[in-house]
Design an enzyme around this catalytic site. Sequence first.
Site, PDB file in Angstrom:
ATOM      1  CB  SER A   1      11.084 -61.628  17.780  1.00  0.00           C
ATOM      2  OG  SER A   1      12.323 -62.292  17.733  1.00  0.00           O
TER       3      SER A   1
ATOM      4  CG  ASP B   1      12.071 -65.534  11.166  1.00  0.00           C
ATOM      5  OD1 ASP B   1      13.149 -65.310  11.748  1.00  0.00           O
ATOM      6  OD2 ASP B   1      11.003 -64.997  11.492  1.00  0.00           O
TER       7      ASP B   1
ATOM      8  CG  HIS C   1      12.442 -61.535  12.755  1.00  0.00           C
ATOM      9  ND1 HIS C   1      12.022 -62.819  13.067  1.00  0.00           N
ATOM     10  CD2 HIS C   1      12.725 -60.928  13.940  1.00  0.00           C
ATOM     11  CE1 HIS C   1      12.071 -62.982  14.394  1.00  0.00           C
ATOM     12  NE2 HIS C   1      12.482 -61.852  14.939  1.00  0.00           N
TER      13      HIS C   1
END
Length: 394
Positions: A174, A270, A337
């Site tokens: 991330s 995502d 994600h």
Amino acid sequence: MECPRMGQWLSLLLCLLLLLKAEGVAVPTTFVQSAVAKGAVCLDGSPPAYHFHKGFGAGINNWIVHFEGGAWCNNVTTCLARRDTRLGSSKKMSQTLSFSGFFSNGQKFNPDFYNWNRIKVRYCDGSSFTGDVEAVDPKTNLHFRGGRIFVAVVEDLLANGMKNAQNAILSGCSAGGLTSILQCDRFRSLIPAAAKVKCLSDAGYFINLKDVSGAAHIEQLYSQVVETHGSAKNLPASCTSRLRPGLCFFPQNVAGQIKTPISFVNAAYDSYQVKNILAPGVADPHGTWRDCKLDIKKCSSNQLTVMQGFRTEFLKAISVVENSPSKGMFVDGCYSHCQTGMQETWMRSDSPVLANTTIAKAVGDWFYERRSFSQIDCSYPCNPTCHNRVFDDN
């Protein structure tokens, strides 16, 4: 992973131990006290921290340095909201962290990297480890020093054995995956020249896209992050020489110029980007997208059309790294994600596959150059192996 039915307690116990090993090992915190004198501190001025699981055997001189994610703070107000939490202070961090997936020490669950030195660097600066502002306002006591943290942590690891590295990977998830893109060449420059160095970004390829209301929400946010944290000096000069610094927070404007070999693991849908870039709350005041963002199966046909448009824009943005022999790509058609740090998505009997290949196998093949891996999945819902995220209703 499931245990088979067994009649003997010993066999059952061994199977349970394997399950626990697959779930991960708890690794204690190391505080980088030496970083404080360099001004390389968290938002609240506390020392940075990481979790270090030492390598063994043939992996003793191989290193994975992974940077944690956790979004960003873009002004004094949002940074103050983080300052006294684990995302702004090492005083608030848990004492141990679980290692699994890409960080597992079990050969069965992580065959290519199980015996490497594996480090998870905690995220406490709010700028994807790019900030560097000398002044500290005594009214807020906010320190914008993420770029200094990056260098100080790497220097600390070099002093603790990484100076002998034969192989090294800079990775992140991330906002940490963005770190592994923005700081990839810098990491290469800090590691001994004889080492083989590559970078891996997991869910870090954030794209510049207008939200469902037509506003440039993420572009404005990134510009504010860069300005607040003084990040410009730590962004790749190959980009800042062409574009304003805020735009150089977007991988699509940076990735094509990265010299160090790098690979990208990303979901084409995502879930963080759908929730926070495509349809953030500010762009959806009536909550029309709420159920869809929680569970892609609850999206209307119109919302799925918009999501397919997001995928099209994502593929366009990542196309800057296609056909490059030093760059790899695993872009699955999932609503997810961060997939490398969880055993279920990294490598398990039911893990997501692309071209009949798990993420673990694709990353291992790419790093060891057994074969190149640069694959893009078909569009949702074509891949039955996806582990699509379903979020709690809160």
